[in-house]
Structure formats: structure tokens, C-alpha cells
Design an enzyme around this catalytic site. Sequence first.
Site, short mmCIF file in Angstrom:
data_model
loop_
_atom_site.label_atom_id
_atom_site.label_comp_id
_atom_site.label_asym_id
_atom_site.label_seq_id
_atom_site.Cartn_x
_atom_site.Cartn_y
_atom_site.Cartn_z
N HIS C 58 48.87 30.94 38.82
CA HIS C 58 48.40 31.54 40.06
C HIS C 58 48.29 30.50 41.18
O HIS C 58 48.66 30.77 42.33
CB HIS C 58 47.04 32.18 39.78
CG HIS C 58 46.46 32.91 40.92
ND1 HIS C 58 47.06 34.01 41.49
CD2 HIS C 58 45.31 32.70 41.60
CE1 HIS C 58 46.30 34.44 42.47
NE2 HIS C 58 45.23 33.67 42.57
N GLU C 107 49.08 39.28 49.77
CA GLU C 107 48.66 38.63 48.53
C GLU C 107 48.29 39.70 47.49
O GLU C 107 47.94 40.81 47.84
CB GLU C 107 47.43 37.77 48.83
CG GLU C 107 47.32 36.56 47.97
CD GLU C 107 46.28 35.60 48.51
OE1 GLU C 107 46.66 34.49 48.91
OE2 GLU C 107 45.10 35.97 48.56
N HIS C 109 46.04 41.17 44.16
CA HIS C 109 44.80 41.10 43.39
C HIS C 109 44.91 42.11 42.26
O HIS C 109 44.02 42.92 42.04
CB HIS C 109 43.58 41.36 44.28
CG HIS C 109 42.47 40.39 44.05
ND1 HIS C 109 41.16 40.71 44.09
CD2 HIS C 109 42.50 39.07 43.72
CE1 HIS C 109 40.42 39.65 43.84
NE2 HIS C 109 41.21 38.65 43.61
#
Lengths: 83, 83, 763, 233
Positions: C58, C107, C109
Amino acid sequence: MPIIVVEVMPKAEILDPQGKAVAGALTRLGYTDFSGVRMGKRFELTVDGPVTPEILAAVKVVADEILSNAVIEDVVSITELGA
Amino acid sequence: MPIIVVEVMPKAEILDPQGKAVAGALTRLGYTDFSGVRMGKRFELTVDGPVTPEILAAVKVVADEILSNAVIEDVVSITELGA
Amino acid sequence: MSTHVADTVENAIATPDKEQPYAALGLKPDEYAQIREILGRRPTSGELAMYSVMWSEHCSYKSSKMYLRQFGQKVTAKMKEKLMVGMGENAGVVDVGEGWAVTFKVESHNHPSYIEPFQGAATGVGGIVRDIISMGARPVAIMDQLRFGAIDHPDTARVVNGVVGGISFYGNCLGLPNIGGETYFDSVYQGNPLVNALSVGVLRHEDLHLANASGVGNKIVLFGARTGGDGIGGASILASDSFDAAGPTKRPAVQVGDPFAEKVLIECCLELYRLGLVEGIQDLGAAGISCATSELAANGDGGMIVHLEEVLLRDPTLTAEEILMSESQERMMAVVEPGKLDAFLAVVAKWDVETSVLGEVTDTGRLIIHHFGEEIVNVDPSTVAVDGPVYERPVAYPLWLDKLQADSASGLPRATTGEELREQVIRLVASPNLADKSFITDQYDYFVMGNTALSFPDDAGMIRVDEESGLGFAIATDANGRYCQLDPYAGAQLALAEAFRNVAVSGAVPVAVTDCLNFGSPENPEVMWQFKQAVEGLADGCLELEIPVTGGNVSFYNQTGDQPIFPTPVVGVLGIIDDVARRIPSAWQDEGNNIYLLGYTRDELDGSAWAGTIHDHLGGLPPVLDLSTEMDLASLLQGAAIESLVLSAHDLSDGGLAQALAESVMRFGVGARVWLNDIIERDGVDATAALFSESTARVLVSVDREDDVRFVGLCNARNYPVLRIGVTDQRGDEAVLDVQGQFVIPVSEIRERSNETLPKYFG
Amino acid sequence: MRIGVITFPGSLDERDAQRAVRLAGAEPVALWHGDHDIQNVDAIVLPGGFSYGDYLRAGSIASHAPIMAEVIDAANKGVPVLGICNGFQMLAEARLLPGAHTRNAHQHFIRRDQKLRVENNTTAWTTQFTLGEEIIIPLKNADGLYIADAETIKRIEGNGQVTFRYAGLNPNGSMNDIAGVSNERGNVVGLMPHPEHAVEPGFGPNTAVAMRSGLDGLKFFTSVIQSTLLAHA
Ligand SMILES: Nc1ncnc2c1ncn2[C@@H]1O[C@H](COP(=O)(O)OP(=O)(O)O)[C@@H](O)[C@H]1O
Ligand SMILES: [Mg+2]
């Protein structure tokens, strides 16, 4: 009719923005005796008939699976009101 | 450190949409033993030192004037945890 | 105070053979060996914590790095023209003119949002917004790209309502307009939903801030929320490994978001910037203090000393290692000149934000961390933050792909009557992926800030940047996992082309790209092949369109068991518009306008919504794409926007012409009379292809009769295929979509079928 | 004419309220929650947002802010005060307006272009409307359900203190479809929908005429300018 009280609090390690906001407000208003506030939920479930062991078992399941989110909350108590 | 618990519930005659939503969910999920659900709040206030009568008096004021809104809510209990 | 005895550097030297739990922290034996070699000794437990989170997939991009380089290499001079900050920073920054700049990034999640959908999605929004703040910008918009399992799976409602509730709660409470996104359902995302969030920020050129710690003696200040035990192991365990492999942690893996704290942090940061009180700034996201200190130091003068006991804790029992790894939200780290520290602290106090000075910038070239006077970390920060491991993972062409590509949809049975076509149109309109998304988007505020010129359900979101001049930007994102499954190179380019087209139809000029590459496990060579193809496709596509990738995010390990998701590269395109007053909405609002179709229709049903919904079929090859045609189309639309020649423009994508028509009549309840003959004749296709083909470079526009001649003249002058295919018809209760010679559907019926799908499952 | 707009921690729509004041022809004055000073403004707007995250009860913590003492004082002297959404919740918590708010009946945040009926056009903020006029004002909130005991409802209905009612659809379960109320004197008005988001062409709610064209919110601000001028005349 009997009432069963289920109480749910955020887990101790988890951030509790609500409690934090209340704590900040208390300090600003001059109540400085409290070092922390946490805010949880209180449910009152009215039972239709007598409180049987089956119903208590159901309340337990409901408390764990619906009224609280086990990832971030704990059920801190299940009691019968006035009992 | 001692913890004081303040519990606040919507007034009986006042609409409680959150309790109603929970009640609806319980019925849909097959829990039919409950004729009603009400949802309130539980606050845990951590006290820095011993619980004096002054602090208890302050908690009473805080409960009535900040933690609850008398127009729609009642403070149903103030207790010391474990006491 | 912590009772834990810290593992000091001295201790590490003295006890070289101590066993360390590197595997549980996600490090491979050779990575651990590499750390020992870098340090010339075993790492302390604090150093091990830092390396493990920073070298996770990550944070380090170790499997993707070698491919992502293309985005920086395949560039022309024109692509660099407007680029103020490119890849590698918290977010890319683009010059939009008049002294203004825009920064944006998308991004993921994903994994946290499966475990705890509400908080996972909420903190996803919080995280991307902090990236934007850290560039010196005011965040002005968010978007969310969501992919869930099958709509009727018993777990889907939990995930959908949690995720949407979390995005709604955090974004609305932050006061950021949500201006668009995506919502798809497919069983490949069942145990692994995708929750991507995008944020856009606006700044004056001179306000640009970067994440570096320069200037020996400058103070390192941590401010915002207190550090707690939440999210520990989040970076390494949640994001680097699939769930079943997650080891036990005693701290909760989930974090709870506090949008109020973040809102205050935004205002506080903007005031600090305005007063010139910050030299460098970095947000705290994955890997928390480990990441912020090592990146700031590595990007600056290289040295930093930090006193960890100065970190304000929410939970006093945290160990030094836990403090280093904690992912508590709503925190920022700033580099402040000593002479400005008092002014800095005054601003922070005004906003009731908690602060502590942790240390300062040094010229030692080392990041040194003390805990109560003991040295627990002494590393070269670039070995932590920059020079992590890079893998060239094995790549293998998937053996199943030939068969899948050979299984074209062209042979599937087609409708033979108008009545059948009508029924198919309705089924598509009501299908989960094409149905109305108001159930979700009604929970998002787009009014806040008063600058939203376009938002859902328009093709692009558009925000006014300058209230005087009307200067603004438009943004759209797309990804089609089905196409990418059939051909990841083409699929990535198709996503790019669709986002590009969606920006173009709004009247804006596309200028820059961000992406979030959601894939399965990089340790699976077939997934790695998909990844390689998709990145190549995207980089080549951007080169041809001459718009740069300015930043993005990679999310691997998206799979349920061994089953990877469809490759899902979400592509976001940003465009500039000189005056948002010239924006083009995506649906017509008035009766009696002419409807034109731009572009050719080919018989392209492979991978289409029609094949998926009507025949439960996925196979064949995605539609042909010609990016130079897309550029011609975009410039044609810009010409039309400047001369205000079109009243609405809606791109054709999933569901083809039929879906575009349905959306256009539903939006404002103005019906349409349409004929297909000219398409069928000119392009040599049948009615099914005319209605449902997903050929690229096509747009549906409506034009005032007065502007007809000029509009057609414009298309002809640019040699772009144009056909008048209908007129807008009456509005109100009697409104219909009349596809002449085929079928008539009342607009009310289309609307009802489109609107009922999501509430039925989630309401 | 100077109209103050207070910023609380967590206020979101204060810049929009300032823009609305400007577009209506008055001068916006930024006020800060922590000050004890309302800078002699002629009217005050409490803007929308999530003050203190609305974590305890919407508007409750902000209702104890230092500046609220001055707001209460000014309101009691007749200075016009408008509470929008979170501002309405604060005014109710501060007891300047009757009733309270709780979670929307459907439990979701909702954003929509909301139709309202003007039920009283004699308050300081509504003189430019005609009685019974239907207007479109954006609504966006999570805790918008207006609630009061039966006696209060009866009293405010009788006094004409119900200023706006939801028309067409009650979006959140509010009692008697109440969207906005005033105090008895009519200088203090609160409503859940956001008039400051219906003041500028291209950025307002959709109307029957065109998308994002609604300007009905402007009249709140022109009303208060007019009523203040009249009061000073
Ligand atoms: N989760 C979401 N959040 C915000 N907007 C969304 C979301 N899902 C869909 N939308 C919006 O709904 C509209 C229709 O979506 P979609 O059909 O995917 O658009 P397109 O085909 O133009 O890519 C778009 O305006 C899109 O931005
Ligand atoms: Mg589109």
C-alpha cells in the site's frame, strides 16, 4: 408492559467523536471536574408479554447484532427496567 | 477514576424516529416480541477526583442543561458506575 | 505513561540474534534481511514497525512501481505545460489559468469498507481530502466510485447502506459538495467492494505547499486529533494482505472518522497558509507518523530528530511502536520556522486544535526518534520512504482469455419486434447498473459552497473556481470492469476515453488525469499481466490524448478467496472551462429542439450492458476505440460550447443510445420522437445495434432549431459524422419516448422502472 | 445595511450566506462564535453546517457559544435573526424559537429541491413574499424533523408562528409539515431549507423553467433589508 434496557457504548480504544465534543463543551462552559466523556446509546424495548428466557435470549441476539456494531461498540448491559 | 452515568431518553409523548426505525427493523427481521423501541443516550463522565456532593450537583446541572433538551427529552437517571 | 520498555538502538546492537516478528508485520524474509543490511544491525522494534508499514504494498508500490514509471516517461512537452506538480507528491497540481491551480486525486479505501462499511468509507473521504489540503489547497469537491456485489445478495445492503451513509456523513459534515461518481453491482465484488474517493482542491499559484522538511532548526509540529490505538496494522495488514490472512491484532483495525475535527483542520490549515506560517506540510494517512516523518525528511534536507513522548495520546498505554504505526485520522504534520512558531500556535489555538512540537530538522541525514530520552530509531529516511523494495513480479497471459474473447455476443438472439425492443429497453433502464442512482446521490449535498455548476446526474461535475470571471473545472471518472476483463489494455483506454468524453460534453477542455488502479493479488501472475496491460493502455492513451497522469493510487489484493475482481482501473479526467455559465447539461429541457447523434454506430455488443442484462453474457472484444476521433469530438463540442450552439450533450456509453435517450427524457420530463432508420441505413446496423451498441466517440445533443444550420455546418466543417435522429417532444404527464416504427414508452413508466430498483433493495 | 453572519466551528454555509447578503444589496459582516461582539449589525444570520459535528444534538453545543449571549440579547431587542438549518437548530436549542429537531424519519441525510408554502409574510424575513406563495428552496440535512409537544404546536399554529410549511412532500416527517417558524414578535425566523442556495442563476435549485435557476431565496434577504429600512424610517 415490561421494558428491557440495552446499553451500548463505543469500545474504549475507539475514538468517540461525540464524547469528545461534549467533553470540549463542558470544559469551555467551565465544568472542569471531568477528565473525559463518552457517549453511547440506551435502548428501551417494550415486551408484549412476560419476559421469558426465550425473549431474553432474543434480546441478547438483537443487542449484539442489531443494536450494536461489534466492530466498534460493546453492549455494556441488558437489564429489565424496575426488575 | 470514578465514572458517573447520565441517561437521557426522548419524552414518552414525543416522536422518536430512531426508535421507530429500530422497531421496524426488528419486525422485518422476525423479532416480533417487542411492541416498541425507544432510543436514548447514555453518557459516561469520568471524574478526576472523588465524587463530592458538589460534583454531583454539577452533573445534575450539566445533565439538565447540556446533555438533554427539556423540550423533547428527560434525564432518566444519574448514577455512579459500580457504586 | 507507557510502561513498555522500548527497544533501543543500543539494545539492538547488543542483541543481534533476538527473534523479531517480521512475518506477522507483513515483511518477507528477504525484506527483513534487506533491512538488516541497510542498518548494519537488526532493526529496533520501532524501526521494524516503520519499515514494515512503509514497505507494505500500500505505501511502497513495490509491485506496481516499475509500471507506473511510464506515466512520467510517456509525456510530450504539451503534457508538461500546465503541470505544476506531477506524480509522486500527495496530489498532482494543474495550472488552470488566471493565477489559479487545481489539485485532484482519487484513492481507494476498499478493504476497510468491507469490514466496517460506514467508518471505512467515511475515513476514505477524510484521507483523500487531507491529501488535497497538504498541497496548500482548499478542498472544493469530492466524488465517490463504488462497486458492490450482486444487488440481491444478502450482504449487499449492509455494505451499500454503510458505505453510502459513511460518505454522506463525512462529506456533508465537511461541507464539500459531492459532484459525481459511479455505482456498479457485480458479483465479482461480493467479498471485496471497491470504495474509491476523489477530492479536488483549488489554490492560488503562490499557495502551493509541498511535503518536505528543509531548513535546519525548523520545528516539526504534529497537530489535529490525538493519536490513539485505532487502525494499527491497518496499513500493513488491511491493505497488503487479503482478509483471511490477517493476523490477530489486539488493537482495533478500524478507525472512526471525525469529520468535524477535519473541517476545523481544513480551516486551520488554510489560515496557516494565508499567514505564511508553514514551510512544509504532510498529511497523516496510512502508516501515520512513520510515513509523515520519513517522507518529510527524505524529501527535504534529510535529517530530523523527533521526541516521540511529545505526541499527544488519546490512549496513554500506547507503545512507541504503536504510536509510530497508528493511523488515527485527522492529523497533520508541519515544518515551521522557529520564529513563526508562536504565531503558528496562536492560529491553531484559535481553532481549538491540539498541537505539539515533536522535534526539528537536522543536517545529519538521519531520521532519529527518541522516546523518553532513549534512541529507538536511527535510519536513513530515504531507505524507509523512497528506496523500498521494487518487485518485478512474474507476469502470465491468462489462459482463459482466448476462450473468453472468442465467445462474442454478436450471435446472441436479438429482438425481432418493436414490442421486444421496448421490453429490453425497460429491462436495461431498471437494471441495477443503469437504474437511477438518486437513492444514493440524494444523500449527498452538492449545494454547499455555492459553486456547483453541474453535478450528478450530469455526465461531469463542474465547479466554479473564480466567482468574478466564471473560470471553472469539470471532472468525470469512469471504469468498466467488464471491458477490462475482456481486454485490460483496451478497457483502461475505454475508461479514459469515456471520462474524457464526459468532460468534453460538459463544455470543458480535458487537461489532466488521475487514476485508482483496483486489481487482484499481484502475486497472481495473471493479475499482474492484467495490471501491466491496463497501465500500458492508460499511459499510451494519455500520450495520444496529450493529457498527463498527475497522480493516483494502486489497490491490490482485491479478491474474494482466490477469485480476483475484474480489473477495475478508475480513471478521472479533469477539464477547464473559461466560464461555467457556458456549461452544457446532459439532458434537454425544452420542447421542439432537434436531436442529433454524433459519431458512427458499429455492431458492438460484446461486453455491453445489453449482453450482460438481457443475456447474462460476458465475452468477445470491447468496442473499437480511436482516440484521435475522441479528440476531434471533444474539440467539436468545445467549439459548440463557445458559440452556445448546443442545449444539451450526453455521451453514449453503457446501454448505448437507448439508455442515453431514456436518461434524457427522464431528467426533466421532456419527451422525444426519434427515428432509427438513418442510423440503420448509414451505418449498416440493425435496430438492436442502433439502440444498444456501445460504440465509442458518440454523443447525443439537442440543438435549438435556430442554430440548426450553424451546428450542422460546424460538424460538416470538421468532418464529424452527424445525423438528425429526432426532436424533443412535449413535457408533463403525457410525455413519451417514441422510437418511431418500433415502440412508444411513457416517460412516467421509464422513470418509475428506473427509480424503483435501488430503493427496493436498500430503502 | 450590515448583516452579520456568524461562523461557528463546523459552520459550512457561512460564505454562501455572505454571498446571498451581498447579492441582495447589503453588506455582509463576518462574526466569530468566540467573540462577545456583534459589531452593531442590523441583522444576524446563523448559517447552516454541522457545528461541533452536531454530535450531541444538532445545534446544541453551538447554542452555548459566547456570541449567543449577544444574539439572544439582540433578538430580544428586536434585531432580525435568521437561523438556517443548523442555525434554526441552534435558535431552538437556545429557546429563541419554539420546538426542537430530531433525526429525519427515514434516518438518511436528504438533499432535494424543496417546495415550501409561505404561511406568514409579516415576519422580518418574509415581507417580500405573498401569503400562500409556493417557493423552491434547497433542503439538505440529517436532523430536520421538527418536533414539539401538542400544546406548543397548538400555540404556534394559533399565533401564526408557523412561517413555512413543506408543500407537495414532507421530506423528513416534521410535525404539521412545519419547515420554518418565527418567534412571537416575528423578528427571529428559523427554517430547515437553505435560502442562501437559491440566490444566483446557475447555482440554485431546479425550477419548472430551467435547471438551477431558482432565486426564491433572495427574497429572505431583500425582506430583511426592507423591514429594517422601514423600522428605521
Ligand atoms: N456513488 C455515486 N456518487 C455520486 N454520483 C454518482 C454515484 N453513482 C453515480 N453517480 C452519478 O450518476 C450519474 C450517472 O452515472 P453513470 O451512468 O455511471 O454515468 P456515466 O455513464 O456518464 O459515466 C452521473 O452523474 C454520476 O456522476
Ligand atoms: Mg456519461
